[in-house]
Design an enzyme around this catalytic site. Structure first.
Site, mmCIF file in Angstrom:
data_model
loop_
_atom_site.group_PDB
_atom_site.id
_atom_site.type_symbol
_atom_site.label_atom_id
_atom_site.label_comp_id
_atom_site.label_asym_id
_atom_site.label_seq_id
_atom_site.Cartn_x
_atom_site.Cartn_y
_atom_site.Cartn_z
ATOM 1 N N PRO A 30 57.917 78.439 51.328
ATOM 2 C CA PRO A 30 56.367 78.762 51.149
ATOM 3 C C PRO A 30 55.486 77.337 51.017
ATOM 4 C CG PRO A 30 57.509 79.417 49.084
ATOM 5 C CD PRO A 30 58.699 79.010 50.276
ATOM 6 N N ASP A 53 54.802 74.187 62.177
ATOM 7 C CA ASP A 53 53.471 74.781 61.998
ATOM 8 C C ASP A 53 52.858 74.140 60.870
ATOM 9 O OD1 ASP A 53 54.250 76.672 63.756
ATOM 10 O OD2 ASP A 53 55.040 78.167 62.276
ATOM 11 N N LYS A 75 49.209 76.059 63.603
ATOM 12 C CA LYS A 75 48.781 77.785 63.723
ATOM 13 C C LYS A 75 47.995 77.945 62.361
ATOM 14 C CE LYS A 75 51.950 80.377 65.921
ATOM 15 N NZ LYS A 75 53.096 80.954 65.859
ATOM 16 N N GLY A 106 56.848 77.872 58.473
ATOM 17 C CA GLY A 106 56.826 78.240 57.365
ATOM 18 C C GLY A 106 57.389 79.653 56.536
ATOM 19 N N GLY A 107 57.831 79.655 55.488
ATOM 20 C CA GLY A 107 58.503 80.917 54.941
ATOM 21 C C GLY A 107 59.764 81.056 55.625
ATOM 22 N N THR A 136 60.503 83.618 51.924
ATOM 23 C CA THR A 136 59.317 84.036 52.342
ATOM 24 C C THR A 136 58.106 83.954 51.348
ATOM 25 O OG1 THR A 136 58.170 85.766 53.569
ATOM 26 C CG2 THR A 136 59.489 86.454 51.898
ATOM 27 N N MET A 188 48.400 87.437 55.842
ATOM 28 C CA MET A 188 47.412 87.363 56.993
ATOM 29 C C MET A 188 46.227 88.188 56.824
ATOM 30 S SD MET A 188 49.651 86.578 60.248
ATOM 31 C CE MET A 188 51.044 87.762 59.681
HETATM 32 N N1 SAH Z 1 57.062 83.296 57.943
HETATM 33 C C1 SAH Z 1 55.953 83.059 56.751
HETATM 34 C C2 SAH Z 1 54.712 83.870 57.070
HETATM 35 C C3 SAH Z 1 53.878 83.350 58.286
HETATM 36 S S1 SAH Z 1 52.594 84.518 58.715
HETATM 37 C C4 SAH Z 1 56.613 83.664 55.588
HETATM 38 O O1 SAH Z 1 57.605 84.042 55.619
HETATM 39 O O2 SAH Z 1 55.966 83.304 54.580
HETATM 40 C C5 SAH Z 1 51.136 83.383 57.667
HETATM 41 C C6 SAH Z 1 50.666 84.087 56.432
HETATM 42 O O3 SAH Z 1 51.783 83.885 55.465
HETATM 43 C C7 SAH Z 1 49.491 83.534 55.801
HETATM 44 O O4 SAH Z 1 48.341 84.116 56.405
HETATM 45 C C8 SAH Z 1 49.734 83.933 54.191
HETATM 46 O O5 SAH Z 1 49.357 85.278 54.029
HETATM 47 C C9 SAH Z 1 51.092 83.820 54.052
HETATM 48 N N2 SAH Z 1 51.536 82.702 53.619
HETATM 49 C C10 SAH Z 1 52.431 81.733 54.012
HETATM 50 N N3 SAH Z 1 52.545 80.661 53.237
HETATM 51 C C11 SAH Z 1 51.946 80.996 51.998
HETATM 52 C C12 SAH Z 1 51.417 80.434 50.588
HETATM 53 N N4 SAH Z 1 52.157 79.181 50.241
HETATM 54 N N5 SAH Z 1 50.837 80.903 49.685
HETATM 55 C C13 SAH Z 1 50.317 82.124 50.007
HETATM 56 N N6 SAH Z 1 50.468 82.743 51.563
HETATM 57 C C14 SAH Z 1 51.266 82.264 52.189
#
Ligand code: SAH
Length: 280
Positions: A30, A53, A75, A106-107, A136, A188
């Site tokens: 994250p 990303d 993105k 991300g995540g 995540t 999102m």
């Molecule tokens: N694969 C990622 C999610 C991607 S979708 C995961 O597992 O986290 C993108 C959404 O993830 C963003 O719109 C937001 O809602 C959330 N997100 C990702 N990183 C974040 C963070 N550091 N803090 C809060 N929300 C986050």
């Protein structure tokens, strides 16, 4: 670990021999780079070609070797810099040319990350791949925001849902999201916050249900805006909450008053400390 082993055959020699490279779909977590898995950190330290990303933390990118080729396929909510099909095609092409590619997301790649679409494209093209899980953002938000996802007596289940629907796509199953004793984390969802709160209430959640918005979870810019479901849209506007942010709904949000341990220093405070150190 195979990337070091495979690197023995240089991409040029491999390409000359018509051998494709391999792709690692890596979860970048994250934000806080300390949350990477050891496997992800090792792959990043050895990476030659990286597609990443916007959501990937700066500290994570800092682990890449200086000579690594970095391709931002970005993105941001509503500002897709490269369509998914082009990202898939680029991965297939780069690997097809003999490159080992790290696809950094991300995540976790398989939680609303469209990682499976990329993996399917690779499978279809006969390109070898591995998937490396990441923390995540809902998990990052839970730990660093002091909001457990489950807790005896408060939440016996947790649901991760998306608030962003494809044009003409189906709506979330609001009744399933509005169940009692459940924590709902919505990814999102900021752009549809009004609708989300309204529907959850229309399907049975009291307006007083504890809820929070967690922006940039686990980073030095993390912010948590906490309130009740009925007042969340107004709070979001008042505090100008911006993406990336998660919406959390459920009684577990109440635990935050006792469990919040992460207090990122605001930039002004960091400066004050530095100046103090300089003048002391
Ligand atoms: N694969 C990622 C999610 C991607 S979708 C995961 O597992 O986290 C993108 C959404 O993830 C963003 O719109 C937001 O809602 C959330 N997100 C990702 N990183 C974040 C963070 N550091 N803090 C809060 N929300 C986050």
């Amino acid at each position: 670990m195979t990337i070091e082993h495979e690197a023995v055959v240089s991409p040029m020699r491999r390409a000359a021999a018509g051998m494709p490279g391999k792709v690692w779909l890596v979860g970048g977590g994250p934000g806080d780079a300390d949350l990477l898995t050891l496997k992800a950190a090792r792959l990043l330290a050895n990476a030659r070609v990286v597609l990443y990303d916007h959501l990937v933390g700066e500290g994570v990118l800092a682990l890449l070797p200086v000579q690594a080729r970095r391709i931002c396929v970005g993105k941001r909510s509503r500002k897709h810099s490269m369509p998914q099909e082009e990202i898939n095609a680029l991965l297939v092409r780069l690997a097809g040319e003999g490159n080992d590619v790290v696809r950094l997301k991300g995540g976790d790649p398989y939680v609303f990350g469209r990682g499976a679409e990329e993996a399917l494209a690779l499978a279809e093209a006969g390109i070898e791949f591995e998937v490396v899980p990441g923390i995540t953002s809902a998990q990052g938000m839970a730990s660093y925001g002091g909001i457990p996802l489950t807790h005896r007596g408060l939440a016996t289940s947790v649901v991760f849902a998306t608030g962003h629907c494809r044009e003409g796509g189906e709506d979330p199953d609001w009744a399933a999201l509005a169940r009692p004793h459940q924590t709902v984390v919505i990814y999102m969802g900021l752009a549809r916050l009004d609708t989300i709160c309204r529907e959850l209430m229309a399907h049975g959640l009291p307006a007083t249900t504890p809820a929070a918005l967690v922006e940039q979870a686990t980073t030095s810019r993390q912010r948590v805006v906490e309130g009740a479901l009925g007042g969340l849209p107004a709070l979001a506007a008042q505090h100008r909450v911006a993406a990336p942010a998660l919406i959390v709904v459920g009684d577990v949000v109440r635990l935050r008053s006792d469990l919040a341990w992460f207090h990122p220093a605001p930039p002004a405070w960091t400066w004050a400390v530095r100046e103090h150190a300089l003048t002391a």
